[in-house]
Write a protein that holds these residues in place. Sequence first.
Motif, mmCIF file in Angstrom:
data_model
loop_
_atom_site.group_PDB
_atom_site.id
_atom_site.type_symbol
_atom_site.label_atom_id
_atom_site.label_comp_id
_atom_site.label_asym_id
_atom_site.label_seq_id
_atom_site.Cartn_x
_atom_site.Cartn_y
_atom_site.Cartn_z
ATOM 1 N N LEU A 6 17.965 50.803 54.825
ATOM 2 C CA LEU A 6 18.508 49.677 55.584
ATOM 3 C C LEU A 6 18.244 49.871 57.075
ATOM 4 O O LEU A 6 17.772 48.960 57.759
ATOM 5 C CB LEU A 6 20.011 49.543 55.320
ATOM 6 N N SER A 9 14.542 49.346 57.849
ATOM 7 C CA SER A 9 13.998 47.995 57.657
ATOM 8 C C SER A 9 14.561 46.978 58.645
ATOM 9 O O SER A 9 13.924 45.962 58.908
ATOM 10 C CB SER A 9 14.259 47.515 56.228
ATOM 11 N N ARG A 10 15.719 47.245 59.226
ATOM 12 C CA ARG A 10 16.334 46.311 60.165
ATOM 13 C C ARG A 10 15.507 46.233 61.450
ATOM 14 O O ARG A 10 15.024 47.229 61.941
ATOM 15 C CB ARG A 10 17.755 46.790 60.485
ATOM 16 N N TYR A 11 15.310 45.035 61.940
ATOM 17 C CA TYR A 11 14.613 44.860 63.210
ATOM 18 C C TYR A 11 15.266 43.741 63.996
ATOM 19 O O TYR A 11 16.021 42.945 63.451
ATOM 20 C CB TYR A 11 13.114 44.582 63.010
ATOM 21 N N LEU A 105 24.468 46.199 61.272
ATOM 22 C CA LEU A 105 24.024 46.782 60.015
ATOM 23 C C LEU A 105 24.659 46.081 58.816
ATOM 24 O O LEU A 105 24.013 45.898 57.781
ATOM 25 C CB LEU A 105 24.294 48.284 60.008
ATOM 26 N N SER A 108 22.693 42.992 58.314
ATOM 27 C CA SER A 108 21.408 43.296 57.695
ATOM 28 C C SER A 108 21.560 43.488 56.194
ATOM 29 O O SER A 108 20.746 42.989 55.409
ATOM 30 C CB SER A 108 20.811 44.552 58.338
ATOM 31 N N GLU A 109 22.603 44.177 55.780
ATOM 32 C CA GLU A 109 22.836 44.363 54.342
ATOM 33 C C GLU A 109 23.016 43.025 53.628
ATOM 34 O O GLU A 109 22.624 42.859 52.482
ATOM 35 C CB GLU A 109 24.065 45.246 54.111
ATOM 36 N N HIS A 113 19.993 38.389 59.870
ATOM 37 C CA HIS A 113 19.312 39.133 60.933
ATOM 38 C C HIS A 113 20.074 39.002 62.248
ATOM 39 O O HIS A 113 20.915 38.124 62.410
ATOM 40 C CB HIS A 113 17.889 38.623 61.091
#
Length: 173
Positions: A6, A9-11, A105, A108-109, A113
Amino acid sequence: MAFIDLARSRYSERRFSQTPIEPEKIGLILEAGRVAPTARNRQPQRILVVQSPEGLEKIDRCTDCRFGAPAVLVLAYDMTVASRHPDVVDFGVVDTSIVATHMMLQASELGVHSCWVGLIDPSELRRQFSVPSDFRIIGVMPLGYPSERSHPASLHARRHDASELFFRESYGR
């Protein structure tokens, strides 16, 4: 998804779709911020949730970095509540940053975004939303679903080698 996956991959999203975020997802994002740790458990964070068309127009007067997001969190803390240490730091900034990271976060899960934005006009945010003078504004966080054109920035995957960032027992090179 494993946490490290996670985190990798988060941006930072800069191309949001106009799809509204479901209220239950906003609730989970805010709950992640509510349970985040803070210095001496003072919980100084004060997060303004902006989703109305009128509110988003106000946000646009305060930053050019909403990126079309259907929701924005204004990240602030109550300076009268935050813990301080004269030799270390004003923990209100630290606490609010931890809270924001938890929310980012959690979002994101959930497939939502976000983007941490510091390019703001705090005085204009204060004026537009009647933010109390004892609240320090440290940033905004646009939230939403990615657009079809969404992709990470070119610098997203560039990371320093761990040997440059982390030291064991001493700081010598």
